[in-house]
Write a protein that holds these residues in place. Structure first.
Motif, mmCIF file in Angstrom:
data_model
loop_
_atom_site.group_PDB
_atom_site.id
_atom_site.type_symbol
_atom_site.label_atom_id
_atom_site.label_comp_id
_atom_site.label_asym_id
_atom_site.label_seq_id
_atom_site.Cartn_x
_atom_site.Cartn_y
_atom_site.Cartn_z
ATOM 1 N N HIS A 1 -8.681 -28.903 -14.879
ATOM 2 C CA HIS A 1 -7.919 -30.086 -15.295
ATOM 3 C C HIS A 1 -6.487 -30.038 -14.754
ATOM 4 C CE1 HIS A 1 -6.519 -33.407 -17.745
ATOM 5 N NE2 HIS A 1 -5.516 -32.643 -18.135
ATOM 6 N N SER A 2 -5.854 -28.880 -14.849
ATOM 7 C CA SER A 2 -4.464 -28.780 -14.393
ATOM 8 C C SER A 2 -4.350 -29.014 -12.888
ATOM 9 C CB SER A 2 -3.852 -27.436 -14.785
ATOM 10 O OG SER A 2 -4.414 -26.378 -14.051
ATOM 11 N N LEU A 3 -5.346 -28.614 -12.142
ATOM 12 C CA LEU A 3 -5.356 -28.864 -10.691
ATOM 13 C C LEU A 3 -5.668 -30.339 -10.407
ATOM 14 C CD1 LEU A 3 -7.231 -25.614 -9.684
ATOM 15 C CD2 LEU A 3 -4.861 -26.171 -9.056
ATOM 16 N N ARG A 4 -6.604 -30.893 -11.167
ATOM 17 C CA ARG A 4 -6.999 -32.292 -10.966
ATOM 18 C C ARG A 4 -5.833 -33.244 -11.254
ATOM 19 N NH1 ARG A 4 -11.620 -32.664 -13.858
ATOM 20 N NH2 ARG A 4 -12.861 -32.293 -12.010
ATOM 21 N N VAL A 5 -5.146 -33.053 -12.388
ATOM 22 C CA VAL A 5 -4.073 -33.990 -12.756
ATOM 23 C C VAL A 5 -2.888 -33.892 -11.799
ATOM 24 C CG1 VAL A 5 -4.735 -34.093 -15.187
ATOM 25 C CG2 VAL A 5 -2.945 -32.492 -14.461
ATOM 26 N N VAL B 1 -4.459 -31.864 -6.701
ATOM 27 C CA VAL B 1 -4.661 -30.817 -5.695
ATOM 28 C C VAL B 1 -6.023 -30.122 -5.803
ATOM 29 C CG1 VAL B 1 -2.189 -30.389 -5.365
ATOM 30 C CG2 VAL B 1 -3.438 -29.107 -7.129
ATOM 31 N N LEU B 2 -6.901 -30.608 -6.677
ATOM 32 C CA LEU B 2 -8.208 -29.975 -6.839
ATOM 33 C C LEU B 2 -9.056 -30.178 -5.595
ATOM 34 C CD1 LEU B 2 -10.104 -28.446 -8.789
ATOM 35 C CD2 LEU B 2 -10.969 -30.689 -9.507
ATOM 36 N N THR B 3 -9.564 -29.077 -5.070
ATOM 37 C CA THR B 3 -10.476 -29.103 -3.928
ATOM 38 C C THR B 3 -11.810 -28.507 -4.381
ATOM 39 O OG1 THR B 3 -9.888 -26.878 -3.166
ATOM 40 C CG2 THR B 3 -8.563 -28.741 -2.297
ATOM 41 N N PRO B 4 -12.875 -28.713 -3.605
ATOM 42 C CA PRO B 4 -14.148 -28.090 -3.977
ATOM 43 C C PRO B 4 -14.038 -26.563 -4.093
ATOM 44 C CG PRO B 4 -14.540 -29.829 -2.390
ATOM 45 C CD PRO B 4 -13.046 -29.666 -2.474
ATOM 46 N N ALA B 5 -13.307 -25.923 -3.188
ATOM 47 C CA ALA B 5 -13.172 -24.458 -3.254
ATOM 48 C C ALA B 5 -12.436 -24.032 -4.514
ATOM 49 C CB ALA B 5 -12.449 -23.941 -2.012
ATOM 50 N N LEU B 6 -11.385 -24.757 -4.879
ATOM 51 C CA LEU B 6 -10.649 -24.415 -6.102
ATOM 52 C C LEU B 6 -11.520 -24.601 -7.339
ATOM 53 C CD1 LEU B 6 -7.181 -25.976 -5.237
ATOM 54 C CD2 LEU B 6 -7.640 -23.541 -5.635
ATOM 55 N N GLU B 7 -12.318 -25.660 -7.364
ATOM 56 C CA GLU B 7 -13.196 -25.884 -8.512
ATOM 57 C C GLU B 7 -14.250 -24.790 -8.616
ATOM 58 O OE1 GLU B 7 -15.598 -29.454 -10.791
ATOM 59 O OE2 GLU B 7 -14.745 -29.842 -8.816
ATOM 60 N N LEU B 8 -14.827 -24.410 -7.493
ATOM 61 C CA LEU B 8 -15.808 -23.327 -7.506
ATOM 62 C C LEU B 8 -15.165 -22.020 -7.955
ATOM 63 C CD1 LEU B 8 -17.708 -24.148 -4.202
ATOM 64 C CD2 LEU B 8 -18.631 -24.302 -6.540
ATOM 65 N N SER C 47 -3.497 -22.591 -1.196
ATOM 66 C CA SER C 47 -4.622 -22.676 -2.136
ATOM 67 C C SER C 47 -4.578 -21.547 -3.156
ATOM 68 C CB SER C 47 -5.956 -22.656 -1.391
ATOM 69 O OG SER C 47 -6.146 -23.858 -0.708
ATOM 70 N N GLU C 48 -4.313 -20.336 -2.685
ATOM 71 C CA GLU C 48 -4.205 -19.211 -3.612
ATOM 72 C C GLU C 48 -3.050 -19.419 -4.584
ATOM 73 O OE1 GLU C 48 -4.171 -15.250 -1.994
ATOM 74 O OE2 GLU C 48 -5.975 -15.618 -0.800
ATOM 75 N N ALA C 49 -1.924 -19.913 -4.074
ATOM 76 C CA ALA C 49 -0.756 -20.144 -4.934
ATOM 77 C C ALA C 49 -1.075 -21.175 -6.011
ATOM 78 C CB ALA C 49 0.436 -20.575 -4.098
ATOM 79 N N LEU C 50 -1.729 -22.258 -5.634
ATOM 80 C CA LEU C 50 -2.116 -23.268 -6.612
ATOM 81 C C LEU C 50 -3.062 -22.694 -7.655
ATOM 82 C CD1 LEU C 50 -2.638 -26.312 -4.234
ATOM 83 C CD2 LEU C 50 -0.958 -26.190 -6.105
ATOM 84 N N PHE C 51 -4.006 -21.903 -7.203
ATOM 85 C CA PHE C 51 -5.002 -21.351 -8.115
ATOM 86 C C PHE C 51 -4.373 -20.355 -9.085
ATOM 87 C CE2 PHE C 51 -8.980 -18.846 -9.028
ATOM 88 C CZ PHE C 51 -9.572 -19.835 -9.786
ATOM 89 N N VAL C 52 -3.518 -19.488 -8.573
ATOM 90 C CA VAL C 52 -2.836 -18.521 -9.429
ATOM 91 C C VAL C 52 -1.944 -19.252 -10.430
ATOM 92 C CG1 VAL C 52 -1.069 -16.710 -9.426
ATOM 93 C CG2 VAL C 52 -2.997 -16.588 -7.832
ATOM 94 N N ASP C 53 -1.211 -20.261 -9.964
ATOM 95 C CA ASP C 53 -0.364 -21.034 -10.872
ATOM 96 C C ASP C 53 -1.191 -21.704 -11.966
ATOM 97 O OD1 ASP C 53 1.878 -20.290 -9.428
ATOM 98 O OD2 ASP C 53 2.328 -22.307 -8.708
ATOM 99 N N ALA C 54 -2.327 -22.269 -11.599
ATOM 100 C CA ALA C 54 -3.193 -22.912 -12.594
ATOM 101 C C ALA C 54 -3.735 -21.895 -13.588
ATOM 102 C CB ALA C 54 -4.335 -23.657 -11.899
ATOM 103 N N ASP C 55 -4.118 -20.729 -13.098
ATOM 104 C CA ASP C 55 -4.635 -19.674 -13.968
ATOM 105 C C ASP C 55 -3.569 -19.226 -14.967
ATOM 106 O OD1 ASP C 55 -6.647 -17.806 -14.819
ATOM 107 O OD2 ASP C 55 -5.639 -16.242 -13.654
ATOM 108 N N LEU C 56 -2.310 -19.229 -14.545
ATOM 109 C CA LEU C 56 -1.202 -18.822 -15.409
ATOM 110 C C LEU C 56 -0.582 -19.993 -16.164
ATOM 111 C CD1 LEU C 56 0.644 -16.264 -13.102
ATOM 112 C CD2 LEU C 56 -0.987 -15.792 -14.947
ATOM 113 N N GLY C 57 -1.160 -21.156 -16.046
ATOM 114 C CA GLY C 57 -0.600 -22.339 -16.677
ATOM 115 C C GLY C 57 -0.381 -22.188 -18.167
#
Length: 187
Positions: free
Chosen positions: A33-37, A40-47, A105-115
């Motif tokens: 959700h945090s990536l989608r809103v 920046v959500l991509t198929p790889a990030l969702e997986l 992509s890694e930065a976005l994912f790590v940021d979302a994980d730490l949201g």
């Protein structure tokens, strides 16, 4: 069925294990959700979101590696492109939080994980309580010492969030972390 829907169906049983209180499907959905809103959500990030905490044993130090292995094997069986498999693996391994992300992509994912660190005080308190429940097997004094070390590791970073999309969480995250450390040190 899309690959992301199949990934969710595959992953959900892992996230219902009884010892999980924070590392559940709700956490995965919050990351997505945090990536989608933020657009920046991509198929790889969702997986990667579905795969990143697939294996979660609070007594183990290799959960991300094992998650990457299990989810990677599943992706291979699904016939996922090898480039996608490699990207998802790298994203999952980035959530070890041991080194700076190597790309956007890694930065976005790590940021979302730490949201959750930058969540409202009530949501942060619920997260903090859920983490303690996941580590119920650890005696209080050892938990306080270990948890303080983990939280200080994040506090000592120059920036918790490295992407502009998550930068607005920085101030609240520092307030939450400092408060949690203070509570742990006075208990």
């Amino acid at each position: 069925m899309t690959l992301s829907a199949a990934a969710e169906a595959f992953a959900r049983p892992f996230y219902t294990e009884g010892h999980r209180h924070y590392h559940t499907a709700a956490h995965v959905q919050a990351v997505i959700h945090s990536l989608r809103v933020r657009g920046v959500l991509t198929p790889a990030l969702e997986l990667a979101a579905w795969g990143h905490d697939l294996i979660y044993d609070p007594r183990a130090a290799d959960n991300e590696q094992r998650s990457a292995d299990v989810f990677g094997a599943w992706l291979a069986v699904q016939g996922a492109d090898t480039g996608l498999q490699a990207e998802v693996r790298a994203l999952i391994l980035a959530t070890r939080h041991t080194s700076p992300p190597s790309g956007r992509s890694e930065a976005l994912f790590v940021d979302a994980d730490l949201g959750v660190l930058g969540a409202s005080p009530d949501d942060f308190a619920a997260y903090d309580h859920a983490i303690r429940r996941e580590y119920a097997h650890v005696p209080d004094d050892l938990y306080r010492a270990g948890r303080t070390r983990v939280l200080r590791h994040f506090l000592n970073r120059a920036r918790l969030y490295t992407t502009p999309e998550f930068a607005n969480l920085e101030v609240q995250a520092r307030v939450n972390l400092a408060g949690a450390v203070a509570r742990l040190e006075t208990e």
